[in-house]
Scaffold this motif. Structure first.
Motif, mmCIF file in Angstrom:
data_model
loop_
_atom_site.group_PDB
_atom_site.id
_atom_site.type_symbol
_atom_site.label_atom_id
_atom_site.label_comp_id
_atom_site.label_asym_id
_atom_site.label_seq_id
_atom_site.Cartn_x
_atom_site.Cartn_y
_atom_site.Cartn_z
ATOM 1 N N THR A 146 -35.536 30.500 -51.828
ATOM 2 C CA THR A 146 -35.080 31.626 -52.651
ATOM 3 C C THR A 146 -34.493 32.791 -51.861
ATOM 4 O OG1 THR A 146 -37.290 32.620 -52.646
ATOM 5 C CG2 THR A 146 -36.777 31.060 -54.418
ATOM 6 N N ALA A 147 -34.924 32.939 -50.605
ATOM 7 C CA ALA A 147 -34.431 34.064 -49.790
ATOM 8 C C ALA A 147 -34.256 33.592 -48.359
ATOM 9 C CB ALA A 147 -35.398 35.241 -49.871
ATOM 10 N N PRO A 148 -33.219 32.789 -48.095
ATOM 11 C CA PRO A 148 -33.051 32.177 -46.774
ATOM 12 C C PRO A 148 -32.959 33.185 -45.636
ATOM 13 C CG PRO A 148 -31.090 31.890 -48.135
ATOM 14 C CD PRO A 148 -32.168 32.370 -49.031
ATOM 15 N N ASP A 149 -32.354 34.327 -45.869
ATOM 16 C CA ASP A 149 -32.249 35.328 -44.805
ATOM 17 C C ASP A 149 -33.632 35.864 -44.418
ATOM 18 O OD1 ASP A 149 -29.524 35.025 -44.795
ATOM 19 O OD2 ASP A 149 -29.128 36.770 -46.064
ATOM 20 N N GLU A 150 -34.424 36.161 -45.429
ATOM 21 C CA GLU A 150 -35.778 36.645 -45.163
ATOM 22 C C GLU A 150 -36.628 35.547 -44.538
ATOM 23 O OE1 GLU A 150 -38.769 39.493 -44.995
ATOM 24 O OE2 GLU A 150 -36.629 39.697 -45.470
ATOM 25 N N TYR A 151 -36.417 34.321 -44.994
ATOM 26 C CA TYR A 151 -37.146 33.190 -44.416
ATOM 27 C C TYR A 151 -36.865 33.059 -42.921
ATOM 28 C CZ TYR A 151 -38.041 28.402 -42.979
ATOM 29 O OH TYR A 151 -38.443 27.301 -42.285
ATOM 30 N N GLU A 152 -35.604 33.194 -42.532
ATOM 31 C CA GLU A 152 -35.243 33.077 -41.126
ATOM 32 C C GLU A 152 -35.956 34.131 -40.287
ATOM 33 O OE1 GLU A 152 -33.714 30.830 -39.507
ATOM 34 O OE2 GLU A 152 -33.072 29.624 -41.223
ATOM 35 N N LYS A 153 -36.036 35.344 -40.826
ATOM 36 C CA LYS A 153 -36.710 36.418 -40.093
ATOM 37 C C LYS A 153 -38.191 36.108 -39.919
ATOM 38 C CE LYS A 153 -33.620 40.042 -41.866
ATOM 39 N NZ LYS A 153 -33.559 41.276 -42.698
#
Length: 231
Positions: free
Chosen positions: A191-198
């Motif tokens: 749902t939030a790939p950018d946040e997941y990467e962080k």
């Protein structure tokens, strides 16, 4: 922010907080009314939280004894929601903490009310615990104090308890929270790939930078398990 996220996931939104009975005065011996201090403000507790004055004011207003709701803050035996043992007459915040005046239920009808009364007098029971939910947008992590500054909680109940926690209960709670944390991180990936990467990168970097302590059980540590989640 990383520690705030970690606590948010591990708590599953709700928590119990134990504290010794710093003040338990008998207000009316005949009516079994007691005054208790159930939490302290402005000090870092063993969970790494600092409850601030005002954190329960909204709960008092919305679900305190004087509120119109039928879902009032309860006084329980050992966090058992099916076992209320008294009626909270008043709750207030003072500079040093939260205080409640409680009238214990009829001793013949509610045996655990009698038990609590007797064992508090004997000193056998000497702790209270509160059941609550964090309000995350009213929490901030203070890196200098290494604690969570808690400006608001949703207070559900106050309990008299035997122990703040026991080893077995902590172990089961940790395992459940670990599964929830894994699901949370996987959901971030969708749902939030950018946040997941962080989050994923941060967990991996922490794991690589600091060797994990020897596990207390055969189960993998939190960071080991999360480190196995693949893109």
């Amino acid at each position: 922010m990383d520690k705030l996220l970690y606590k948010k996931v591990m708590s599953r939104g709700g928590a119990f907080k134990q504290a010794p009975i710093l003040k338990a005065d008998v207000v009316d011996e005949e009516k079994h009314i007691i005054l208790v201090k159930f939490c302290s403000f402005g000090t870092v507790d063993s969970d790494g939280d600092m409850l601030m004055k005002g954190c329960i004011s909204k709960s008092i207003q919305e679900r305190g004894p004087a509120s119109a709701t039928n879902r009032k803050i309860q006084f329980l035996w050992q966090h058992e929601t099916k076992n209320p043992i008294g009626r909270i007459l008043s709750i207030e915040e003072k500079d040093d903490g939260g205080y409640a005046t409680v009238q214990l239920s009829d001793f013949d009808a509610v045996p655990d009310a009698r038990r609590a009364w007797v064992q508090m007098h004997e000193g056998v029971l000497n702790q209270f615990s509160i059941g609550y939910r964090y309000v995350w947008d009213k929490c901030d992590y203070d890196p200098d104090l290494d604690c969570l500054i808690v400006k608001e909680i949703i207070l559900h109940e106050i309990s008299v308890v035997t122990f703040g926690a026991n080893e077995h209960t902590e172990y089961i709670g940790d395992m459940k929270a670990l599964d929830d944390m894994e699901r949370y991180v996987k959901a971030l990936r969708e749902t939030a790939p950018d946040e997941y990467e962080k989050v994923h990168s941060r967990i991996l970097s922490m794991f690589k930078a600091e060797p994990a302590p020897a596990p207390l059980t055969s189960r993998s540590s939190v960071f080991e398990k999360l480190g196995q989640i693949k893109n």
